[in-house]
Design a protein around this motif. Structure first.
Motif, PDB file in Angstrom:
ATOM      1  N   SER A   1      29.813  40.648  43.090  1.00 49.73           N
ATOM      2  CA  SER A   1      29.908  39.133  43.146  1.00 49.73           C
ATOM      3  C   SER A   1      28.482  38.593  42.424  1.00 49.73           C
ATOM      4  O   SER A   1      28.386  37.148  42.068  1.00 49.73           O
ATOM      5  CB  SER A   1      30.068  38.569  44.515  1.00 49.73           C
ATOM      6  N   GLY A   2      27.543  39.247  42.295  1.00 53.85           N
ATOM      7  CA  GLY A   2      26.196  38.842  41.604  1.00 53.85           C
ATOM      8  C   GLY A   2      25.225  39.965  41.578  1.00 53.85           C
ATOM      9  O   GLY A   2      25.588  41.201  41.746  1.00 53.85           O
ATOM     10  N   LEU A   3      24.025  39.632  41.180  1.00 52.22           N
ATOM     11  CA  LEU A   3      22.996  40.541  41.097  1.00 52.22           C
ATOM     12  C   LEU A   3      22.075  40.961  42.280  1.00 52.22           C
ATOM     13  O   LEU A   3      21.325  41.914  42.114  1.00 52.22           O
ATOM     14  CB  LEU A   3      22.224  40.220  40.004  1.00 52.22           C
ATOM     15  N   ASP A   4      22.237  39.963  43.279  1.00 56.22           N
ATOM     16  CA  ASP A   4      21.373  39.939  44.502  1.00 56.22           C
ATOM     17  C   ASP A   4      21.742  41.281  45.236  1.00 56.22           C
ATOM     18  O   ASP A   4      22.817  41.240  45.911  1.00 56.22           O
ATOM     19  CB  ASP A   4      21.360  38.742  45.055  1.00 56.22           C
ATOM     20  N   GLN A   5      21.166  42.418  45.350  1.00 54.21           N
ATOM     21  CA  GLN A   5      21.534  43.636  46.016  1.00 54.21           C
ATOM     22  C   GLN A   5      21.418  43.169  47.751  1.00 54.21           C
ATOM     23  O   GLN A   5      22.090  44.016  48.253  1.00 54.21           O
ATOM     24  CB  GLN A   5      20.570  44.551  45.801  1.00 54.21           C
ATOM     25  N   SER A   6      20.786  42.351  48.022  1.00 52.92           N
ATOM     26  CA  SER A   6      20.728  41.974  49.420  1.00 52.92           C
ATOM     27  C   SER A   6      21.700  41.148  49.855  1.00 52.92           C
ATOM     28  O   SER A   6      22.175  41.114  51.239  1.00 52.92           O
ATOM     29  CB  SER A   6      19.174  41.571  49.898  1.00 52.92           C
ATOM     30  N   SER A   7      22.415  40.505  49.062  1.00 54.50           N
ATOM     31  CA  SER A   7      23.224  39.273  49.631  1.00 54.50           C
ATOM     32  C   SER A   7      24.674  39.206  48.901  1.00 54.50           C
ATOM     33  O   SER A   7      25.506  38.887  49.405  1.00 54.50           O
ATOM     34  CB  SER A   7      22.466  37.868  49.733  1.00 54.50           C
ATOM     35  N   ASP A   8      24.700  39.694  47.638  1.00 55.93           N
ATOM     36  CA  ASP A   8      25.954  39.706  46.966  1.00 55.93           C
ATOM     37  C   ASP A   8      26.580  40.783  47.473  1.00 55.93           C
ATOM     38  O   ASP A   8      26.295  41.806  47.937  1.00 55.93           O
ATOM     39  CB  ASP A   8      25.737  39.623  45.207  1.00 55.93           C
ATOM     40  N   ARG A   9      27.949  40.551  47.137  1.00 55.38           N
ATOM     41  CA  ARG A   9      29.201  41.810  47.734  1.00 55.38           C
ATOM     42  C   ARG A   9      29.692  42.600  46.561  1.00 55.38           C
ATOM     43  O   ARG A   9      29.881  42.323  45.424  1.00 55.38           O
ATOM     44  CB  ARG A   9      30.315  40.690  48.173  1.00 55.38           C
ATOM     45  N   LEU A  10      30.050  43.776  46.960  1.00 54.07           N
ATOM     46  CA  LEU A  10      30.534  44.872  46.303  1.00 54.07           C
ATOM     47  C   LEU A  10      32.056  44.368  45.951  1.00 54.07           C
ATOM     48  O   LEU A  10      32.801  44.080  46.975  1.00 54.07           O
ATOM     49  CB  LEU A  10      30.704  46.187  46.919  1.00 54.07           C
ATOM     50  N   MET A  11      32.613  44.270  44.870  1.00 54.48           N
ATOM     51  CA  MET A  11      34.065  43.876  44.484  1.00 54.48           C
ATOM     52  C   MET A  11      34.855  45.203  44.079  1.00 54.48           C
ATOM     53  O   MET A  11      36.164  45.025  44.457  1.00 54.48           O
ATOM     54  CB  MET A  11      33.792  42.966  43.546  1.00 54.48           C
ATOM     55  N   SER A  12      34.386  46.041  43.464  1.00 54.67           N
ATOM     56  CA  SER A  12      35.297  47.238  42.866  1.00 54.67           C
ATOM     57  C   SER A  12      34.549  48.432  42.606  1.00 54.67           C
ATOM     58  O   SER A  12      33.292  48.066  42.465  1.00 54.67           O
ATOM     59  CB  SER A  12      36.130  46.675  41.723  1.00 54.67           C
ATOM     60  N   ILE A  13      35.110  49.297  42.611  1.00 56.60           N
ATOM     61  CA  ILE A  13      34.442  50.646  42.281  1.00 56.60           C
ATOM     62  C   ILE A  13      35.341  51.679  41.506  1.00 56.60           C
ATOM     63  O   ILE A  13      36.448  51.554  41.337  1.00 56.60           O
ATOM     64  CB  ILE A  13      34.221  51.499  43.665  1.00 56.60           C
ATOM     65  N   GLY A  14      34.916  51.802  40.358  1.00 58.15           N
ATOM     66  CA  GLY A  14      35.605  52.877  39.294  1.00 58.15           C
ATOM     67  C   GLY A  14      34.898  54.212  39.083  1.00 58.15           C
ATOM     68  O   GLY A  14      33.636  53.912  39.049  1.00 58.15           O
ATOM     69  N   ALA A  15      35.483  55.175  39.320  1.00 58.88           N
ATOM     70  CA  ALA A  15      34.733  56.582  38.951  1.00 58.88           C
ATOM     71  C   ALA A  15      35.747  57.597  38.413  1.00 58.88           C
ATOM     72  O   ALA A  15      37.002  57.538  38.639  1.00 58.88           O
ATOM     73  CB  ALA A  15      34.471  56.975  40.483  1.00 58.88           C
ATOM     74  N   VAL A  16      35.302  58.479  37.680  1.00 61.12           N
ATOM     75  CA  VAL A  16      35.914  59.463  37.077  1.00 61.12           C
ATOM     76  C   VAL A  16      34.989  60.917  37.101  1.00 61.12           C
ATOM     77  O   VAL A  16      33.751  60.817  37.080  1.00 61.12           O
ATOM     78  CB  VAL A  16      36.200  59.055  35.650  1.00 61.12           C
TER      79      VAL A  16
END
Length: 218
Positions: free
Chosen positions: A39-54
């Motif tokens: 949701s943003g660039l702040d690693q301490s307060s912004d939220r993880l929204m999606s993960i993609g992996a291969v």
């Protein structure tokens, strides 16, 4: 995956795309190449929204061994943020439960080394989510291609992921979503592995190469 990516794999790896994307059998080194949207660039307060992996098995991208999860948000992000990651308000509110999303990722990754571009960013969000929702750390080894690439190809002037993709002529069919960026990063990883002697294509050796690049840059 688009036709341009298939043609690039065929040209670079010197074999049919189906073979370049196939598994390599038991005993192959498995790498998990990933990207996250936040949701943003702040690693301490912004939220993880999606993960993609291969997964990459030795020097083959295994599309069948991939993961894409969208994490349910407590509230939708602002419009300007949606324009960056492309995850609409409805999709944000109907994603997977955060605890289940983290569990799926950890089960998928297993003990495989994790590969990302600017890995510290992805690692910070994944570590914070794993601790918050599951109460566990992520103990996997990490390889940062933002350090490994200049260590193997110094003097190119490339810095961002797009710069490296352009430098190696890697086609980009879809960018700025977690799954598309993970696949583009996996193709870059294949290209970089070609510059490493087979006996040194192991996590610890690649970490040492990347660390050397960070030290030289200081």
């Amino acid at each position: 995956m688009g036709s341009r990516a298939l043609r690039w794999l065929e040209h670079w790896l010197g074999r049919e795309p189906a073979e370049a994307l196939a598994g390599h059998g038991q005993g192959a080194q498995r790498w998990v190449v990933l990207d996250v949207e936040t949701s943003g660039l702040d690693q301490s307060s912004d939220r993880l929204m999606s993960i993609g992996a291969v997964a990459v098995h030795d020097r083959r991208i295994v599309v069948a061994d991939s993961l894409e999860v969208r994490i349910r948000q407590p509230s939708a992000s602002e419009r300007h943020n949606i324009l960056v990651h492309g995850i609409g308000a409805e999709a944000q509110l109907s994603g997977l439960d955060p605890k289940e999303a983290c569990r799926q990722f950890l089960d998928y990754a297993g003990r495989s080394p994790l590969v990302a571009f600017h890995a510290a960013f992805d690692r910070a969000f994944l570590m914070r989510a794993a601790r918050a929702f599951l109460g566990v750390p992520i103990g996997n080894a990490w390889i940062d291609l933002a350090d490994l690439a200049p260590a193997l190809h110094p003097g190119t002037g490339a810095r961002a992921l797009d710069d490296w993709l352009a430098h190696f002529g890697i086609p980009v069919d879809q960018r700025h979503n977690a799954a598309g960026d993970a696949f583009a990063t996996a193709m870059l990883f294949l290209r970089l592995l070609a510059s490493v002697p087979p006996a040194e294509r192991r996590p610890r050796q690649l970490q040492r190469l990347a660390a050397h690049a960070r030290w030289v840059a200081r």
